[in-house]
Design an enzyme around this catalytic site. Structure first.
Site, mmCIF file in Angstrom:
data_model
loop_
_atom_site.group_PDB
_atom_site.id
_atom_site.type_symbol
_atom_site.label_atom_id
_atom_site.label_comp_id
_atom_site.label_asym_id
_atom_site.label_seq_id
_atom_site.Cartn_x
_atom_site.Cartn_y
_atom_site.Cartn_z
ATOM 1 N N ASP A 156 0.841 -1.190 0.000
ATOM 2 C CA ASP A 156 0.000 0.000 0.000
ATOM 3 C C ASP A 156 0.883 1.250 0.000
ATOM 4 O O ASP A 156 1.500 1.570 1.012
ATOM 5 C CB ASP A 156 -0.813 -0.051 1.298
ATOM 6 N N ASP A 157 0.970 1.936 -1.125
ATOM 7 C CA ASP A 157 1.837 3.121 -1.237
ATOM 8 C C ASP A 157 3.317 2.782 -1.366
ATOM 9 O O ASP A 157 4.150 3.686 -1.301
ATOM 10 C CB ASP A 157 1.691 4.098 -0.041
ATOM 11 N N CYS A 195 -6.503 4.089 -4.203
ATOM 12 C CA CYS A 195 -6.418 2.755 -3.609
ATOM 13 C C CYS A 195 -7.422 1.731 -4.150
ATOM 14 O O CYS A 195 -7.056 0.785 -4.849
ATOM 15 C CB CYS A 195 -6.530 2.873 -2.096
#
Ligand code: NAG
Length: 351
Positions: A156-157, A195
């Site tokens: 995530d990221d 996302c």
């Protein structure tokens, strides 16, 4: 099983920006669904002499990506310098789609216009180019054709900060070892710099205007994929593959994104499933034990690189104190952090 990998990397835009600093003008050319088929991008067959001549006096972007593989949201991102969940232009503008940017957002043409120039012709000012390339995901897919299993890891990221992607500072020996037996994508891009839509694109092989997952799944955003869409986990599950998701899910509805085994933020705190690597290890073992000799598709979706200071500031801005063993922070027994001097790291441009 053969891998019907539904990754459809839609490379749908091409830009040549002609910037003459002497005259302080901008000519921005955008091609709808165009690719890199031009001389300026080293294509030896396609003949584009006028574009090539323009390109010679211009700024060529070799590392610019569409932040969304969908028309209106991508245009809005280019013109506002914001990803769709900031500018509000989640979907197509026309017809039933009917999406619009938020009223408070200002585009480059508006900003330039207010700076006393005419954005469509003789623009005179320095160029505060607000291109924000959000590279927010990194994937390592480990495919063993012999055992016909898939381990799909999503951060995530996360960026490319690992040995397998030639980073010489960041130490990732386990990922590097996995990568040696795996498929490495050197040219894979997030189809949306947001996302849930990006996760949905990866899992359905469709851009957001086809899968319906235009925006974030959580809270007020409240987006879901269309009910008729089928994700890779659903398809593989129906084909007798044991499917699992450990970590952050952030897509819906459940009927579209079916997994036999789920340990996600829907049952646990996202930190326990996405950051506590001891817990994650135990879940993976449980999944593998239940899978027995079946082929499996396991997605492990780490939340770790994501900031967390806006939700739980007591754990630090990236939850770097959580699980450290300090008083009140609990312990993650398998976690042995390495501390880097951050200005030694080469990171993607961000604002
Ligand atoms: C992480 O998970 C392990 C195993 O379940 C647990 O013992 C530990 O307390 C957890 N750590 C935190 C910080 O919650």
């Amino acid at each position: 099983m053969a891998l019907p990998w539904p990754f459809r990397a839609l490379i749908w835009f091409c830009t040549v920006v002609s910037v003459s600093f002497a005259h302080k003008n901008v000519l921005f050319m955008l091609a709808d669904d165009g690719g890199f088929e031009m001389g300026a991008y080293r294509n030896r067959i396609v003949q584009t002499p006028y574009l090539d001549a323009l390109a010679k006096q211009s700024l060529i972007f070799n590392n610019a990506y569409a932040s969304v593989s969908s028309c209106s949201p991508s245009r809005a991102s280019i013109l506002t310098g914001m990803p769709e969940h900031q500018n509000g232009m989640y979907g197509l503008h026309n017809g039933v789609h009917n999406f619009d940017a938020l009223g408070r957002v200002r585009s480059i043409s508006t900003i330039l216009g207010e700076a006393g120039s005419r954005p469509t012709s003789e623009t005179t000012m320095a160029l505060p180019w607000p291109f924000r390339a959000l590279i927010w995901f990194c994937t390592v897919v480990s495919v063993s054709f012999a055992h016909k299993n898939v381990l799909f890891m999503l951060a995530d990221d996360g960026g490319f900060e690992m040995g397998a992607y030639r980073n010489r500072i960041v130490q990732t020996p386990y990922l590097d070892a996995l990568a040696k037996q795996s498929l490495i994508f050197n040219n894979a891009y997030a189809s949306v710099s947001s996302c849930s839509p990006s996760r949905a694109s990866i899992l359905t092989g469709m851009p957001e205007h086809q899968n319906g997952m235009y925006g974030l799944h959580n809270g007020v955003h409240n987006f879901d994929a269309l009910g008729r869409v089928r994700s890779i986990s659903t398809i593989l599950g129906e084909a007798g593959v044991r499917t699992g998701l450990i970590g952050k899910k952030h897509v819906g509805p459940g009927e579209v994104f079916k997994f036999d085994y789920e340990r996600t933020e829907e049952q646990f705190s996202v930190n326990q499933v996405g950051r506590n690597i001891t817990n994650i290890k135990l879940f993976v073992r449980e999944f593998l034990r239940d899978a027995k000799d079946n082929p499996f598709f396991l997605m492990v979706s780490f939340h770790d690189p994501h900031r967390c200071g806006h939700i739980t500031p007591q754990y630090g801005s990236f939850c770097e104190r959580w699980g450290s063993g300090e008083e009140g922070m609990g312990l993650i027994p398998d976690w042995h952090p390495i501390y880097y001097v951050w200005d030694e790291l080469i990171l993607p441009y961000y604002t």
